[in-house]
Design a protein around this motif. Sequence first.
Motif, PDB file in Angstrom:
ATOM      1  N   LEU A  20      13.378  -7.635  70.872  1.00 13.87           N
ATOM      2  CA  LEU A  20      14.138  -8.880  70.869  1.00 13.87           C
ATOM      3  C   LEU A  20      13.970  -9.620  72.188  1.00 13.87           C
ATOM      4  O   LEU A  20      13.767 -10.829  72.218  1.00 13.87           O
ATOM      5  CB  LEU A  20      15.624  -8.616  70.604  1.00 13.87           C
ATOM      6  N   VAL A  21      14.051  -8.911  73.288  1.00 15.74           N
ATOM      7  CA  VAL A  21      13.892  -9.528  74.602  1.00 15.74           C
ATOM      8  C   VAL A  21      12.477 -10.072  74.744  1.00 15.74           C
ATOM      9  O   VAL A  21      12.263 -11.180  75.218  1.00 15.74           O
ATOM     10  CB  VAL A  21      14.229  -8.524  75.718  1.00 15.74           C
ATOM     11  N   HIS A  22      11.495  -9.315  74.314  1.00 10.78           N
ATOM     12  CA  HIS A  22      10.104  -9.743  74.419  1.00 10.78           C
ATOM     13  C   HIS A  22       9.860 -11.001  73.596  1.00 10.78           C
ATOM     14  O   HIS A  22       9.224 -11.937  74.069  1.00 10.78           O
ATOM     15  CB  HIS A  22       9.161  -8.615  73.978  1.00 10.78           C
ATOM     16  N   ALA A  23      10.353 -11.043  72.372  1.00  8.77           N
ATOM     17  CA  ALA A  23      10.142 -12.208  71.513  1.00  8.77           C
ATOM     18  C   ALA A  23      10.756 -13.457  72.129  1.00  8.77           C
ATOM     19  O   ALA A  23      10.167 -14.526  72.088  1.00  8.77           O
ATOM     20  CB  ALA A  23      10.736 -11.955  70.125  1.00  8.77           C
ATOM     21  N   GLN A  24      11.924 -13.346  72.714  1.00 13.97           N
ATOM     22  CA  GLN A  24      12.596 -14.490  73.298  1.00 13.97           C
ATOM     23  C   GLN A  24      11.965 -14.937  74.610  1.00 13.97           C
ATOM     24  O   GLN A  24      12.085 -16.088  74.978  1.00 13.97           O
ATOM     25  CB  GLN A  24      14.079 -14.174  73.517  1.00 13.97           C
ATOM     26  N   SER A  25      11.294 -14.063  75.310  1.00  9.10           N
ATOM     27  CA  SER A  25      10.779 -14.403  76.625  1.00  9.10           C
ATOM     28  C   SER A  25       9.463 -15.169  76.578  1.00  9.10           C
ATOM     29  O   SER A  25       8.982 -15.619  77.603  1.00  9.10           O
ATOM     30  CB  SER A  25      10.600 -13.130  77.459  1.00  9.10           C
ATOM     31  N   ASN A  26       8.872 -15.333  75.428  1.00  8.20           N
ATOM     32  CA  ASN A  26       7.568 -15.967  75.329  1.00  8.20           C
ATOM     33  C   ASN A  26       7.633 -17.482  75.246  1.00  8.20           C
ATOM     34  O   ASN A  26       6.614 -18.146  75.217  1.00  8.20           O
ATOM     35  CB  ASN A  26       6.823 -15.398  74.115  1.00  8.20           C
ATOM     36  N   PHE A  27       8.817 -18.087  75.183  1.00 10.65           N
ATOM     37  CA  PHE A  27       8.943 -19.518  74.990  1.00 10.65           C
ATOM     38  C   PHE A  27       9.468 -20.206  76.249  1.00 10.65           C
ATOM     39  O   PHE A  27      10.344 -19.696  76.926  1.00 10.65           O
ATOM     40  CB  PHE A  27       9.852 -19.815  73.801  1.00 10.65           C
ATOM     41  N   THR A  28       8.923 -21.378  76.541  1.00 12.47           N
ATOM     42  CA  THR A  28       9.347 -22.130  77.719  1.00 12.47           C
ATOM     43  C   THR A  28      10.402 -23.180  77.390  1.00 12.47           C
ATOM     44  O   THR A  28      10.903 -23.847  78.282  1.00 12.47           O
ATOM     45  CB  THR A  28       8.141 -22.825  78.379  1.00 12.47           C
ATOM     46  N   SER A  29      10.727 -23.334  76.112  1.00 15.98           N
ATOM     47  CA  SER A  29      11.707 -24.336  75.696  1.00 15.98           C
ATOM     48  C   SER A  29      12.518 -23.794  74.531  1.00 15.98           C
ATOM     49  O   SER A  29      12.038 -22.993  73.735  1.00 15.98           O
ATOM     50  CB  SER A  29      10.987 -25.617  75.252  1.00 15.98           C
ATOM     51  N   LYS A  30      13.750 -24.283  74.410  1.00 17.45           N
ATOM     52  CA  LYS A  30      14.612 -23.888  73.288  1.00 17.45           C
ATOM     53  C   LYS A  30      14.454 -24.828  72.100  1.00 17.45           C
ATOM     54  O   LYS A  30      15.078 -24.635  71.077  1.00 17.45           O
ATOM     55  CB  LYS A  30      16.075 -23.897  73.730  1.00 17.45           C
TER      56      LYS A  30
END
Length: 173
Positions: A20-30
Amino acid sequence: MQKSFFKNLLLVSALLVCSLVHAQSNFTSKTIGVGVVVADMERSLNFYVNGIGMVKTGNFTINAEFGKRGGLTGGEAVEVNILKLENSPEASDWKLMSFGKKSAHPAQKFIQDDTGPQYITIQVKSLKPIIERLKEQKVTFLGSTPTPLTKDTHFVLVQDPDGTFVELIGPIE
């Protein structure tokens, strides 16, 4: 056996948290910027800006060379108008572009009539001014709208000039 079970449970939990942390950390914008090809730019801008109440925050051109090199247009230049619900970096981009062509697919009456993105949902503070503006534009309201969802929240459904369904959800006043 119980010790082994808890050890495996802990390991599985750790793996789930890490994924979950890895998936969320790949994006620079919400936010997600959405590009929408429309048949008539002026008509669509009028609907979204003067009817719905979005704001135009900018525009840019995809030139022919980049369109071809990037695989976007096959070598045709296009101007892109950026609309947002509010002029804020946190607001998603609704990017309109037109090649001056009508849609190749039949008009939809319901969301199940075609595949791909069919509708957008916009949460509003008050439906009343939007309903008034859309009525002035002679936009057709679909179903029995406004439809109550809760004591204070209603649902309105319309289609933009190209047939994309637009859900508006919020209080009447």
